[in-house]
Write a protein that holds these residues in place. Structure first.
Motif, PDB file in Angstrom:
ATOM      1  N   ASP A 176     -30.996  98.720 -31.590  1.00  0.00           N
ATOM      2  CA  ASP A 176     -29.658  98.839 -32.177  1.00  0.00           C
ATOM      3  C   ASP A 176     -29.002 100.074 -31.553  1.00  0.00           C
ATOM      4  O   ASP A 176     -29.592 100.745 -30.694  1.00  0.00           O
ATOM      5  CB  ASP A 176     -29.732  98.950 -33.714  1.00  0.00           C
ATOM      6  N   ASP A 228     -23.545  85.685 -46.781  1.00  0.00           N
ATOM      7  CA  ASP A 228     -23.538  85.262 -45.382  1.00  0.00           C
ATOM      8  C   ASP A 228     -24.908  85.302 -44.703  1.00  0.00           C
ATOM      9  O   ASP A 228     -25.376  84.298 -44.156  1.00  0.00           O
ATOM     10  CB  ASP A 228     -22.554  86.155 -44.619  1.00  0.00           C
ATOM     11  N   LEU A 235     -25.605  80.097 -34.208  1.00  0.00           N
ATOM     12  CA  LEU A 235     -26.478  79.412 -35.176  1.00  0.00           C
ATOM     13  C   LEU A 235     -25.687  78.671 -36.267  1.00  0.00           C
ATOM     14  O   LEU A 235     -24.667  79.175 -36.737  1.00  0.00           O
ATOM     15  CB  LEU A 235     -27.379  80.463 -35.839  1.00  0.00           C
ATOM     16  N   ASP A 244     -25.242  77.517 -40.073  1.00  0.00           N
ATOM     17  CA  ASP A 244     -25.686  78.007 -41.377  1.00  0.00           C
ATOM     18  C   ASP A 244     -26.436  76.920 -42.143  1.00  0.00           C
ATOM     19  O   ASP A 244     -26.181  75.726 -41.960  1.00  0.00           O
ATOM     20  CB  ASP A 244     -24.481  78.435 -42.219  1.00  0.00           C
ATOM     21  N   LEU A 297     -26.526  90.305 -32.092  1.00  0.00           N
ATOM     22  CA  LEU A 297     -25.441  91.271 -31.871  1.00  0.00           C
ATOM     23  C   LEU A 297     -24.154  90.760 -32.521  1.00  0.00           C
ATOM     24  O   LEU A 297     -24.047  89.583 -32.865  1.00  0.00           O
ATOM     25  CB  LEU A 297     -25.218  91.448 -30.367  1.00  0.00           C
ATOM     26  N   VAL A 306     -28.237  83.780 -31.220  1.00  0.00           N
ATOM     27  CA  VAL A 306     -27.664  83.445 -32.527  1.00  0.00           C
ATOM     28  C   VAL A 306     -26.139  83.605 -32.503  1.00  0.00           C
ATOM     29  O   VAL A 306     -25.426  83.023 -33.298  1.00  0.00           O
ATOM     30  CB  VAL A 306     -28.307  84.363 -33.604  1.00  0.00           C
ATOM     31  N   SER A 358     -20.454  89.215 -33.016  1.00  0.00           N
ATOM     32  CA  SER A 358     -19.979  88.048 -32.276  1.00  0.00           C
ATOM     33  C   SER A 358     -19.043  88.398 -31.118  1.00  0.00           C
ATOM     34  O   SER A 358     -18.963  87.662 -30.147  1.00  0.00           O
ATOM     35  CB  SER A 358     -19.313  87.051 -33.216  1.00  0.00           C
ATOM     36  N   GLU A 399     -19.654  91.772 -39.735  1.00  0.00           N
ATOM     37  CA  GLU A 399     -19.414  90.649 -38.844  1.00  0.00           C
ATOM     38  C   GLU A 399     -18.033  90.024 -39.085  1.00  0.00           C
ATOM     39  O   GLU A 399     -17.340  89.651 -38.138  1.00  0.00           O
ATOM     40  CB  GLU A 399     -20.551  89.621 -39.037  1.00  0.00           C
ATOM     41  N   LYS A 422     -29.922 103.708 -37.919  1.00  0.00           N
ATOM     42  CA  LYS A 422     -30.995 102.725 -37.721  1.00  0.00           C
ATOM     43  C   LYS A 422     -31.958 103.141 -36.610  1.00  0.00           C
ATOM     44  O   LYS A 422     -33.177 102.940 -36.737  1.00  0.00           O
ATOM     45  CB  LYS A 422     -30.373 101.363 -37.389  1.00  0.00           C
ATOM     46  N   GLY A 433     -20.501  96.427 -27.706  1.00  0.00           N
ATOM     47  CA  GLY A 433     -21.061  96.218 -29.058  1.00  0.00           C
ATOM     48  C   GLY A 433     -20.150  96.663 -30.183  1.00  0.00           C
ATOM     49  O   GLY A 433     -20.304  96.210 -31.322  1.00  0.00           O
ATOM     50  N   SER A 490     -30.185 101.075 -27.699  1.00  0.00           N
ATOM     51  CA  SER A 490     -29.871 100.300 -26.499  1.00  0.00           C
ATOM     52  C   SER A 490     -28.451 100.621 -26.040  1.00  0.00           C
ATOM     53  O   SER A 490     -27.683 101.231 -26.774  1.00  0.00           O
ATOM     54  CB  SER A 490     -30.059  98.811 -26.756  1.00  0.00           C
ATOM     55  N   PRO A 491     -28.074 100.223 -24.831  1.00  0.00           N
ATOM     56  CA  PRO A 491     -26.722 100.504 -24.349  1.00  0.00           C
ATOM     57  C   PRO A 491     -25.671  99.849 -25.244  1.00  0.00           C
ATOM     58  O   PRO A 491     -25.884  98.730 -25.719  1.00  0.00           O
ATOM     59  CB  PRO A 491     -26.701  99.871 -22.957  1.00  0.00           C
ATOM     60  N   VAL A 492     -24.551 100.544 -25.426  1.00  0.00           N
ATOM     61  CA  VAL A 492     -23.526 100.033 -26.353  1.00  0.00           C
ATOM     62  C   VAL A 492     -22.764  98.862 -25.738  1.00  0.00           C
ATOM     63  O   VAL A 492     -22.489  97.857 -26.398  1.00  0.00           O
ATOM     64  CB  VAL A 492     -22.537 101.173 -26.747  1.00  0.00           C
ATOM     65  N   GLY A 499     -28.571  94.195 -37.918  1.00  0.00           N
ATOM     66  CA  GLY A 499     -27.498  94.114 -38.905  1.00  0.00           C
ATOM     67  C   GLY A 499     -27.918  93.296 -40.120  1.00  0.00           C
ATOM     68  O   GLY A 499     -29.112  93.193 -40.447  1.00  0.00           O
ATOM     69  N   ASN A 500     -26.939  92.696 -40.769  1.00  0.00           N
ATOM     70  CA  ASN A 500     -27.207  91.943 -41.998  1.00  0.00           C
ATOM     71  C   ASN A 500     -28.131  90.754 -41.782  1.00  0.00           C
ATOM     72  O   ASN A 500     -29.010  90.476 -42.593  1.00  0.00           O
ATOM     73  CB  ASN A 500     -25.888  91.467 -42.613  1.00  0.00           C
ATOM     74  N   CYS A 501     -27.913  90.051 -40.665  1.00  0.00           N
ATOM     75  CA  CYS A 501     -28.742  88.867 -40.377  1.00  0.00           C
ATOM     76  C   CYS A 501     -30.210  89.276 -40.216  1.00  0.00           C
ATOM     77  O   CYS A 501     -31.101  88.624 -40.775  1.00  0.00           O
ATOM     78  CB  CYS A 501     -28.287  88.276 -39.057  1.00  0.00           C
TER      79      CYS A 501
HETATM   80  N1  LIG Z   1     -25.031  83.336 -41.493  1.00  0.00           N
HETATM   81  C1  LIG Z   1     -24.973  84.278 -40.550  1.00  0.00           C
HETATM   82  O1  LIG Z   1     -25.112  85.456 -40.839  1.00  0.00           O
HETATM   83  C2  LIG Z   1     -24.753  83.874 -39.118  1.00  0.00           C
HETATM   84  C3  LIG Z   1     -24.645  82.519 -38.757  1.00  0.00           C
HETATM   85  C4  LIG Z   1     -24.404  82.188 -37.438  1.00  0.00           C
HETATM   86  C5  LIG Z   1     -24.274  83.187 -36.462  1.00  0.00           C
HETATM   87  N2  LIG Z   1     -24.383  84.499 -36.846  1.00  0.00           N
HETATM   88  C6  LIG Z   1     -24.222  85.543 -35.797  1.00  0.00           C
HETATM   89  O2  LIG Z   1     -25.277  86.502 -35.882  1.00  0.00           O
HETATM   90  C7  LIG Z   1     -24.817  87.732 -35.329  1.00  0.00           C
HETATM   91  C8  LIG Z   1     -25.233  88.872 -36.251  1.00  0.00           C
HETATM   92  O3  LIG Z   1     -24.575  88.768 -37.507  1.00  0.00           O
HETATM   93  P1  LIG Z   1     -24.714  89.960 -38.562  1.00  0.00           P
HETATM   94  O4  LIG Z   1     -24.005  89.530 -39.789  1.00  0.00           O
HETATM   95  O5  LIG Z   1     -26.102  90.434 -38.621  1.00  0.00           O
HETATM   96  O6  LIG Z   1     -23.813  91.106 -37.829  1.00  0.00           O
HETATM   97  P2  LIG Z   1     -23.818  92.659 -38.115  1.00  0.00           P
HETATM   98  O7  LIG Z   1     -22.507  93.162 -37.618  1.00  0.00           O
HETATM   99  O8  LIG Z   1     -24.232  92.939 -39.515  1.00  0.00           O
HETATM  100  O9  LIG Z   1     -25.003  93.217 -37.141  1.00  0.00           O
HETATM  101  C9  LIG Z   1     -24.867  93.431 -35.771  1.00  0.00           C
HETATM  102  C10 LIG Z   1     -25.782  94.592 -35.377  1.00  0.00           C
HETATM  103  O10 LIG Z   1     -25.736  94.759 -33.969  1.00  0.00           O
HETATM  104  C11 LIG Z   1     -25.712  96.157 -33.672  1.00  0.00           C
HETATM  105  N3  LIG Z   1     -25.196  96.346 -32.307  1.00  0.00           N
HETATM  106  C12 LIG Z   1     -23.925  96.402 -31.854  1.00  0.00           C
HETATM  107  N4  LIG Z   1     -23.919  96.547 -30.512  1.00  0.00           N
HETATM  108  C13 LIG Z   1     -25.204  96.594 -30.114  1.00  0.00           C
HETATM  109  C14 LIG Z   1     -25.833  96.742 -28.840  1.00  0.00           C
HETATM  110  N5  LIG Z   1     -25.130  96.882 -27.710  1.00  0.00           N
HETATM  111  N6  LIG Z   1     -27.188  96.740 -28.785  1.00  0.00           N
HETATM  112  C15 LIG Z   1     -27.942  96.605 -29.935  1.00  0.00           C
HETATM  113  N7  LIG Z   1     -27.387  96.470 -31.169  1.00  0.00           N
HETATM  114  C16 LIG Z   1     -26.038  96.453 -31.246  1.00  0.00           C
HETATM  115  C17 LIG Z   1     -24.847  96.738 -34.784  1.00  0.00           C
HETATM  116  O11 LIG Z   1     -25.042  98.139 -34.919  1.00  0.00           O
HETATM  117  C18 LIG Z   1     -25.356  95.937 -35.979  1.00  0.00           C
HETATM  118  O12 LIG Z   1     -26.472  96.574 -36.563  1.00  0.00           O
HETATM  119  C19 LIG Z   1     -23.300  87.584 -35.159  1.00  0.00           C
HETATM  120  O13 LIG Z   1     -22.992  87.324 -33.813  1.00  0.00           O
HETATM  121  C20 LIG Z   1     -22.967  86.351 -35.992  1.00  0.00           C
HETATM  122  O14 LIG Z   1     -21.827  85.650 -35.518  1.00  0.00           O
HETATM  123  C21 LIG Z   1     -24.627  84.860 -38.120  1.00  0.00           C
END
Ligand SMILES: NC(=O)c1ccc[n+]([C@@H]2O[C@H](COP(=O)([O-])OP(=O)(O)OC[C@H]3O[C@@H](n4cnc5c(N)ncnc54)[C@H](O)[C@@H]3O)[C@@H](O)[C@H]2O)c1
Length: 351
Positions: free
Chosen positions: A55, A292, A184, A186, A132, A157, A134, A221, A60, A97, A92-94, A12-14
């Motif tokens: 993912d 973020d 994690l 920030d 994944l 994370v 939250s 997220e 993706k 998710g 991967s398995p959903v 995802g974005n992170c």
């Molecule tokens: N600053 C930050 O971005 C930050 C800080 C602290 C914690 N986090 C945590 O990091 C995590 C990711 O954040 P994000 O912004 O990238 O979220 P996001 O929603 O952009 O990305 C999550 C990804 O997980 C994939 N996914 C969903 N179910 C899945 C599964 N079963 N198997 C594999 N992939 C799966 C989704 O398709 C997506 O691509 C979150 O839990 C968030 O709370 C982020």
């Protein structure tokens, strides 16, 4: 220095900001603006090599990671072109998710589920990073299980309780693998800023009477949090902010909403009211604007390198100095200053 072989669960974005950061900082040799540590324990970010990624989204799965990180619904800004990594995103398995609010945003791939533990082993991954959503608690725990099966260190994370859960910590200890988490911190953290402000004011004799912190974001997220983890985040953050004051006050923190056009941006509003000399009233209204996902990058670089240090030293179970330094919900909560010095000592004494 040998490479650190890392696998990512969730692209995802992170993951996007993290990978772009690896490219961006790859050639820096001296002070790097925006990073806490260019070198940590002798390791440079360039020593991090992504060997596998997983993912569930159709846009993706099957793509090289360098391409998948820019696929919808990811909306973190593009700051660097990424060379192909050779890591193809596997399905991967959903599990849990996808939530009620994200089911119209995530397009689930109909490819068969990969054998994740086998791929981790075949790709020589040493560290599995859980990115994944939250609300995906079962999926996070399932990935912790895959890390155990494949002999990988696990970096959680997400806010799911893994490292802070004694049973999981015990299982990693038994398997002689390091485990770090949960949730994690920030780099430019709203909660840390809120606590620091309150601490400063109360140290100066101000009596805080009421305060709140409200977050508004537009990433997937934020949408997931709105449905599935809003209450738990609000409780954890409120407790954490309350702990910054040596007396009781009205505190609400971590209340949040979703505004789609913000994209991956996040606005945090702070409101603080108190009394100072001769009961004179004071008030603060503040707004912090960040993007973020890049907010996780610098801390994640440190955590992965610290996990590698733990692996090299054959440390096992929940590694408290890393957890307390980099995570909001470590096995044991310690004051900020203690977390900093303990982490510095950990790095110094183990490298
Ligand atoms: N600053 C930050 O971005 C930050 C800080 C602290 C914690 N986090 C945590 O990091 C995590 C990711 O954040 P994000 O912004 O990238 O979220 P996001 O929603 O952009 O990305 C999550 C990804 O997980 C994939 N996914 C969903 N179910 C899945 C599964 N079963 N198997 C594999 N992939 C799966 C989704 O398709 C997506 O691509 C979150 O839990 C968030 O709370 C982020």
């Amino acid at each position: 220095m040998s490479k650190m072989k890392v696998a990512l669960a969730g692209v995802g974005n992170c993951a996007s900001a993290f990978l772009q950061g690896l490219q961006y900082y790859g050639n820096y040799r001296e002070e790097a603006l925006g990073l806490r540590h260019l070198f940590l324990g002798g390791f440079h970010p360039k020593d991090i090599q992504i060997t596998a990624a997983f993912d569930i989204d159709n846009r993706k799965v099957g793509k090289d990671l360098s391409e998948a990180i820019f696929a919808q619904p990811n909306n973190v800004p593009k700051i660097a072109d990424i060379s192909p990594t050779g890591a193809i995103v596997q399905k991967s398995p959903v599990l849990d998710g996808v939530g009620e609010y994200t089911k119209n945003v995530i397009q689930i791939s109909n490819k068969p589920d990969a054998n994740v533990a086998k791929i981790l082993k075949e790709s020589d991954a040493e560290i599995l990073v859980d990115l994944l959503p939250s609300g995906a608690v079962k999926a996070s725990q399932w990935y912790a299980e895959q890390a155990l099966n494949a002999g990988c260190a696990f970096v959680n994370v997400t806010p799911a309780f893994v490292a802070s859960d004694a049973a999981w910590a015990g299982r990693f200890e038994k398997a002689e693998l390091p485990l770090v988490g949960d949730d994690l911190i920030d780099q430019v953290g709203a909660t840390t800023l809120h606590k620091t402000l309150l601490k400063l004011l109360s140290m100066n004799g101000v009596r805080i009477t009421e305060t709140y912190q409200l977050d508004v974001g537009g990433g997937t997220e934020s949408l997931d949090t709105l449905e599935r983890t809003r209450d738990v985040k609000r409780t954890v953050k409120t407790k954490s902010v309350e702990a910054a004051l040596p007396y009781k006050a009205e505190v609400v923190a971590g209340s949040m909403d979703y505004v789609d056009f913000l994209q991956n941006r996040r606005d945090s509003y702070f409101w603080i009211r108190g009394l100072y000399f001769c009961n004179t009233p004071m008030q603060i209204d503040l707004k912090l604007s960040t993007v973020d996902a890049p907010n996780a990058g610098s801390v994640l670089f440190d955590v992965i390198r610290a996990a590698k240090i733990a692996l090299n030293k054959k440390l096992k179970g929940a590694i408290q100095p890393i957890c307390a330094y980099a995570f909001k919900h470590p096995p044991q909560m310690v004051p900020l200053e203690t977390a900093e010095t303990t982490f510095a000592d950990f790095v110094k004494n183990n490298t």
